[in-house]
Design a protein around this motif. Structure first.
Motif, PDB file in Angstrom:
ATOM      1  N   ARG A  68       0.832  -1.211   0.000  1.00 38.20           N
ATOM      2  CA  ARG A  68       0.000   0.000   0.000  1.00 38.20           C
ATOM      3  C   ARG A  68       0.863   1.256   0.000  1.00 38.20           C
ATOM      4  O   ARG A  68       0.526   2.256  -0.652  1.00 38.20           O
ATOM      5  CB  ARG A  68      -0.927  -0.020   1.213  1.00 38.20           C
ATOM      6  N   ALA A  85       0.875   3.981  -3.140  1.00 38.30           N
ATOM      7  CA  ALA A  85       0.623   5.416  -2.970  1.00 38.30           C
ATOM      8  C   ALA A  85       1.838   6.230  -3.394  1.00 38.30           C
ATOM      9  O   ALA A  85       1.715   7.271  -4.061  1.00 38.30           O
ATOM     10  CB  ALA A  85       0.252   5.705  -1.518  1.00 38.30           C
ATOM     11  N   LEU A 128      -5.141   6.678  -9.326  1.00 36.62           N
ATOM     12  CA  LEU A 128      -5.481   7.108  -7.969  1.00 36.62           C
ATOM     13  C   LEU A 128      -6.906   6.714  -7.605  1.00 36.62           C
ATOM     14  O   LEU A 128      -7.197   6.374  -6.452  1.00 36.62           O
ATOM     15  CB  LEU A 128      -5.303   8.625  -7.833  1.00 36.62           C
ATOM     16  N   ILE A 158      -7.272   3.358  -6.070  1.00 39.36           N
ATOM     17  CA  ILE A 158      -6.962   3.303  -4.634  1.00 39.36           C
ATOM     18  C   ILE A 158      -8.204   3.642  -3.822  1.00 39.36           C
ATOM     19  O   ILE A 158      -8.513   2.981  -2.815  1.00 39.36           O
ATOM     20  CB  ILE A 158      -5.806   4.268  -4.300  1.00 39.36           C
ATOM     21  N   SER A 184     -10.471   1.505  -0.836  1.00 41.82           N
ATOM     22  CA  SER A 184     -10.154   2.089   0.465  1.00 41.82           C
ATOM     23  C   SER A 184     -11.280   1.852   1.455  1.00 41.82           C
ATOM     24  O   SER A 184     -12.318   1.271   1.136  1.00 41.82           O
ATOM     25  CB  SER A 184      -9.907   3.595   0.306  1.00 41.82           C
ATOM     26  N   LEU A 188      -6.668  12.149  -2.352  1.00 46.02           N
ATOM     27  CA  LEU A 188      -5.476  11.608  -3.003  1.00 46.02           C
ATOM     28  C   LEU A 188      -4.912  12.571  -4.044  1.00 46.02           C
ATOM     29  O   LEU A 188      -3.688  12.734  -4.155  1.00 46.02           O
ATOM     30  CB  LEU A 188      -5.817  10.270  -3.661  1.00 46.02           C
ATOM     31  N   LEU A 238       3.628   8.970   3.840  1.00 41.04           N
ATOM     32  CA  LEU A 238       2.956   7.965   3.012  1.00 41.04           C
ATOM     33  C   LEU A 238       3.098   6.577   3.620  1.00 41.04           C
ATOM     34  O   LEU A 238       2.213   5.720   3.433  1.00 41.04           O
ATOM     35  CB  LEU A 238       3.526   7.995   1.598  1.00 41.04           C
TER      36      LEU A 238
END
Length: 618
Positions: free
Chosen positions: A40, A44, A155, A158, A162, A191, A322
């Motif tokens: 993860r 990111a 993005l 993600i 989430s 993000l 991060l």
């Protein structure tokens, strides 16, 4: 002689049914798997860096700002290579994440991709990362714009996986879908703002390092201009981060104490501390550059060196931030960690032992008690006993011996907690060769209307304020306007948002409140008149003018139903006053005396007073 005798009422067979304990209480400080955290974190890091470099190239590093065309082309190519390298890293990490998502070693990759939503989203992320790298292989402004769109899609994957993508609790499936989509959208904006701020820092650092060897007044002035434009971009991102991050924190955290009692909360606390440190360093850089520009028209070599050091520190802190995000997203939210699947659950530390008590109420044959003890010596065979008492009612102590149902868990079923109120439940774990482990839990069996872990719902006015903050953030982007114009536009957007947030509760309530389901038919009017004559005429009078026999003795005059002011109130408001009374007036509550249909009939009837008064005035 005093005593307590408990009786079990229900199906006799339930007493001999297998004992099914509630799920064990989750460990709020459990550590997520390092592999999951690393994947993860790297996901990111790679996508934020790729998107951030593209945002920097398209908004801060502009050709019209750089008089030297060779310098512009050279650094533009360097920024493209930076984003390309991040995209290649994203491909590798996306592939590793896809392999990690396989349920078992025997599961085929095709089954992983097509067998679940997670597999499809991870495959989409892999393809988007590959497309991003393909677009960044060669230079070109148009290709960079397409690459930015593809990176934003990465993005979005993600956000799709989430905590925000967990379905929201709502009264209807449509409302739940809308709430979940809004939650994903806010997470996506969070993000993108992260990429615009800390994802652009390495690009800024790259430009500073490239201009180090060139020096000169021209390049010193260019650095000052670039930092100013980047500061505008960072300001927009910080506003968006604060707005969307607040929503996420309110949704995933129940109380402030969970910031240090859960893994999720601790990771969030570290993230907030790093966020504050980055704000301080960025603010210091802006203040320092402004001071330098006052004393000198351009930056010196020493000034450029100091700026590079500060930006390098920001980059390092961003990488650690991060990493905290990786732990945050790999851990269950604090709100979920508080949900135990039982009516009572509490874990305490007694010396080196984590002792948990769970109580599942409303079983036909009695309550189910479950005790979990972690940290006991491995060479002992403990016995577990609980003793329940209610001192407030002078009830005697009742003892219940629990049997080991699962390794490290003991349970029993018994009707001990027979009365509502606070019970003292002493839990004792004893064994030969060790000191007793005991703790007294307070189990309150008083019925409650809703659990404390109910899903967080964002009010309409708060949603409008968040959107206003995002509008202010967009106004701060370095798109050609001066900072005075950006400030004025942002202030206008914020004032408009504050006004809409202030008036929205009234209009939203009017739009969503129930309406009168009855029509003014003769039958409804007759039924309403009967209720009015029986319950209302004493105060409001026969003609509804507030002049009934008891009106003069009241502290305030009753409502006059013939006046235009009363007609402005909705039927839902009048319904609430009849059912629950009107605070601050002598109007009593009739909710226990009148049915829902009778209240609506009465409202239909009293509305006729105003209509009759209007017709008489004509």
């Amino acid at each position: 002689m005093q005593g307590v005798v408990s009786f079990a009422v229900g199906d006799p067979a339930a007493a001999n049914a297998p004992l099914l304990l509630p799920p064990p209480p989750p460990d709020p400080l459990s550590t997520p798997a390092p592999v999951d955290v690393a994947l993860r974190w790297l996901t990111a890091l790679s996508l934020v860096l790729a998107v951030g470099s593209l945002i920097f190239s398209l908004t801060v590093w502009r050709s019209e700002l750089v008089p030297d065309a060779d310098v512009y082309e050279s650094l533009s190519d360097a920024l493209r290579r930076l984003a390309f390298g991040a995209a290649l890293a994203g491909i590798i990490v996306a592939g590793g994440t896809l392999l990690r998502a396989s349920p078992t070693a025997e599961s085929s990759l095709l089954f992983t991709i097509t067998g679940s939503r997670i597999g499809l989203v991870l495959m989409a992320r892999l393809l988007l990362a590959a497309a991003l790298a393909g677009l960044l292989r060669t230079a070109g402004t148009a290709r960079s714009r397409w690459a930015l769109l593809v990176g934003l899609g990465g993005l979005l994957t993600i956000s799709w996986l989430s905590h925000s993508a967990v379905p929201q609790t709502a009264s209807t499936s449509i409302q739940s879908g809308i709430a979940t989509a809004a939650s994903i959208a806010f997470d996506f904006v969070h993000l993108v703002a992260t990429a615009a701020w800390i994802g652009s820092l390495p690009a800024l650092m790259l430009v500073l390092l490239a201009l180090r060897k060139r020096g000169g007044k021209l390049h010193g002035a260019l650095v000052t201009l670039l930092v100013a434009r980047y500061s505008s971009l960072a300001t927009a991102a910080i506003i968006a981060l604060a707005a969307t991050g607040t929503i996420a924190a309110l949704r995933h955290i129940v109380g402030i104490g969970e910031l240090w009692t859960t893994t999720y909360g601790r990771a969030l606390s570290i993230k907030l501390l790093l966020f504050g440190a980055l704000l301080l360093i960025g603010g210091y850089n802006r203040w320092w550059l402004k001071t330098e520009s006052v004393t000198s028209s351009t930056l010196s070599r020493a000034g450029l060196r100091q700026l590079r050091v500060n930006v390098g520190l920001e980059v390092a802190l961003s990488v650690v931030l991060l990493l905290a995000v990786g732990v945050l997203t790999a851990s269950p939210p604090a709100r979920d960690a508080a949900q135990t699947g039982s009516d009572f659950a509490e874990t305490v530390a007694v010396r080196d032992v984590a002792l948990s008590l769970q109580v599942a109420r409303d079983d036909l044959a009695g309550d189910i008690f479950a005790v979990t003890a972690r940290g006991l010596p491995t060479d002992v065979q403990p016995e577990v006993v609980i003793r329940a008492s209610m001192p407030a009612h002078q009830m005697g102590e009742q003892e219940l011996e629990l049997r080991e149902v699962e390794p490290g868990r003991w349970g029993a079923r018994a009707p001990l907690l027979t009365m509502p109120g606070p019970w003292q439940v002493e839990t004792i774990v004893r064994a030969i060769g060790m000191n007793d482990v005991r703790h007294t839990f307070i189990v309150d069996t008083t019925p409650t209307s809703a659990p404390s872990t109910a899903a967080f719902t964002l009010p309409v006015w708060a949603l409008i304020l968040v959107l206003a903050f995002l509008g202010v953030a967009l106004c701060q982007l370095p798109l050609g306007n001066t900072w005075q114009h950006r400030f004025q536009l942002g202030s206008l957007v914020m004032l408009l948002g504050a006004f809409m947030a202030a008036v929205s509760p009234y209009y939203f309530t009017r739009a969503t409140e129930p309406s009168n389901p009855l029509s003014a038919t003769p039958e409804v009017l007759a039924a309403g008149q009967a209720v009015y004559q029986r319950s209302c005429v004493t105060c409001h009078g026969v003609g509804g003018k507030g002049d009934g026999p008891a009106a003069q003795s009241l502290p305030g005059l009753p409502a006059d139903f013939t006046q235009p002011h009363f007609a402005t109130h909705t039927d839902a408001e009048v319904y609430g006053w009849i059912k629950g009374g009107k605070p601050g007036t002598a109007m009593p509550a009739f909710g226990e005396q009148l049915s829902e249909e009778q209240i609506w009939q009465t409202i239909t009837y009293i509305r006729q007073f105003y209509l009759d008064a209007q017709q008489a005035a004509r």
